[in-house]
Design a protein around this motif. Structure first.
Motif, short mmCIF file in Angstrom:
data_model
loop_
_atom_site.label_atom_id
_atom_site.label_comp_id
_atom_site.label_asym_id
_atom_site.label_seq_id
_atom_site.Cartn_x
_atom_site.Cartn_y
_atom_site.Cartn_z
N SER A 1 -2.96 3.79 1.28
CA SER A 1 -2.99 3.79 2.75
C SER A 1 -2.98 5.24 3.24
O SER A 1 -2.65 6.16 2.50
CB SER A 1 -1.80 3.02 3.32
N GLU B 1 -7.42 -10.65 1.66
CA GLU B 1 -6.20 -9.87 1.85
C GLU B 1 -6.40 -8.78 2.90
O GLU B 1 -5.53 -8.55 3.75
CB GLU B 1 -5.76 -9.24 0.53
N MET B 2 -7.54 -8.12 2.86
CA MET B 2 -7.77 -7.00 3.79
C MET B 2 -8.01 -7.49 5.22
O MET B 2 -7.56 -6.86 6.18
CB MET B 2 -8.94 -6.16 3.30
N LEU C 1 -8.38 -0.92 -0.75
CA LEU C 1 -8.05 -1.70 -1.95
C LEU C 1 -9.18 -1.50 -2.96
O LEU C 1 -10.32 -1.91 -2.72
CB LEU C 1 -7.89 -3.18 -1.60
N PHE D 1 0.83 -1.21 0.00
CA PHE D 1 0.00 0.00 0.00
C PHE D 1 0.87 1.25 0.00
O PHE D 1 1.91 1.31 0.65
CB PHE D 1 -0.94 -0.01 1.21
N ARG E 1 -3.87 0.23 -4.31
CA ARG E 1 -3.68 0.01 -2.87
C ARG E 1 -3.20 1.32 -2.25
O ARG E 1 -2.05 1.72 -2.43
CB ARG E 1 -2.68 -1.12 -2.62
N ALA F 1 -6.22 1.44 5.18
CA ALA F 1 -5.88 1.06 3.81
C ALA F 1 -7.14 0.81 3.01
O ALA F 1 -8.14 0.33 3.55
CB ALA F 1 -4.99 -0.19 3.80
#
Length: 401
Positions: free
Chosen positions: A103, A140-141, A129, A38, A101, A127
């Motif tokens: 952040s 993933e998150m 996505l 990110f 990505r 973050a």
């Protein structure tokens, strides 16, 4: 004058060890986000009110800090980080089709007047996505949240995952209006079983559907519980939401974080813009979530870019509180060198600290107080991170230890 020495309710000063702890915690969290690929983005502290209007499904207007600029526009201190990120992406990445990505680190401002002791200015690190609507992206998150909490030093925590699509499918089957769905949703989210039953009492529902809606606040547990819940309905969209969660769990096992996961179909999230999974992290001795997140596939379109998206937010102040109460965080004091000089030795002392700082040494410059013995300065070694003291006089520079 006494009033001016204090801060308004809901905000506070940070100093000494607590300030160091928070900064070091933020560094650990941001490093974890960067390891996942990110990149940082910074949005303004205040935005146009319309960015957060009711239709976006964000913080209620009454809880926002509003003011008027010289042109008569209504502005607000941002109460939520996601809508500004969505605005930013729609402006600068409108034609980008590859996964984004992004952040951030920023403070949010919410007037929680009804909650005494609750901070009104809080720090979030998070973050987003974007351009990926897959279950893999969801995994993933959630994994990123788990890894971030582990990186913070937290040992025991639980991430609860829900799916608003399950409730939305049942509300659609029940024929609820938007207002009715919002009312029932809020009652279920607060686990208010009695009020849920009252709200459904005059609705014409099949016994099976009514029973399932009444049970929603109780539909939580391990991944095995999901299979039981799936057998409670033949609503295709509701079953699809359950299947989504079961696939998600498989991926979370691959990430090695499944031990931290549980499921709650009655958890519908505090933001109305969530469209799929939503989740939050809990630990003991905090009283509230230390992190939260969710999928918001329709929010970006309100700013001109139709794209799926999912985000997480780590609540730094609450996480710091939990770590402190659990005895899991200490201020890592940086080693420093103190350079003390006598009158008429200023230039030599300045040259000394410049040489030290050029070597990346944290150097402090201080004039020797009249009547203070050199031995007293030597005694400061080992306090406040000081590991070395230099004495600077007309005769030159020499270490005291």
């Amino acid at each position: 004058m006494e009033k001016l020495l204090h801060t308004p309710e809901g905000v506070r000063d940070l100093h000494d060890a607590e300030c160091v702890k928070k900064q070091q915690l933020e560094g650990k969290l941001r490093h974890c986000l960067h390891r996942f690929g990110f990149r940082d983005v910074v949005t303004p502290t205040f935005e146009y009110f319309d960015i957060f209007r009711k239709e976006r499904g964000t913080v209620p207007s009454k809880d926002m800090y509003k003011f008027i600029d010289r042109e008569g526009n209504t502005l607000v201190l941002r109460p939520d980080m996601t809508p500004p990120i969505a605005r930013c992406v729609a402006k600068y990445y409108k034609d980008e089709a590859n996964p984004l990505r992004l952040s951030y680190r920023g403070n949010t401002f919410v007037d929680n007047s009804g909650y005494r002791g609750k901070l009104k200015e809080t720090t979030q690190i998070g973050a987003e996505l974007i351009n990926d609507g897959s279950v893999v992206a969801d995994a993933e998150m959630v994994a990123l949240m788990a890894e971030s909490l582990k990186a913070s030093g937290l040992k025991e925590f639980q991430i609860e995952i829900g799916h608003v699509g399950f409730f939305n499918a049942l509300a659609k089957e029940a024929g609820f209006s938007a207002e009715e769905a919002a009312e029932v949703r809020e009652l279920i989210e607060s686990k208010n079983l009695f009020s849920v039953e009252q709200a459904l009492s005059d609705k014409k529902l099949t016994p099976e559907l009514k029973e399932l809606l009444l049970k929603l606040p109780e539909l939580f547990g391990s991944v095995e519980r999901l299979s039981e819940i799936r057998n409670m309905t033949d609503n295709a969209e509701a079953c699809e939401a359950i299947d989504h969660l079961m696939t998600l769990h498989k991926y979370l096992e691959s990430y090695g974080v499944a031990e931290y996961i549980s499921y709650d179909l009655g958890m519908l999230g505090k933001y109305g813009y969530y469209t799929g999974i939503n989740f939050r992290a809990l630990t003991y001795k905090t009283g509230e979530s230390v992190a939260a997140g969710g999928r918001y596939d329709h929010l970006m379109g309100q700013f001109g870019k139709n794209a799926p998206a999912i985000g997480i937010a780590l609540y730094v102040d609450t996480l710091l509180l939990g770590l402190s109460r659990q005895g899991l965080i200490t201020a890592e004091e940086r080693e420093r060198t103190l350079v003390v000089y006598e009158t008429n030795a200023e230039c030599a002392a300045i040259k000394c600290v410049c040489e030290l700082r050029a070597k990346d040494v944290y150097a402090l410059l201080e004039e020797k107080s009249a009547g203070t013995a050199w031995s007293e300065y030597k005694e400061r070694i080992g306090t406040g991170g000081i590991v070395q003291v230099y004495q600077v006089t007309a005769d030159g520079v020499k270490p005291l230890n």
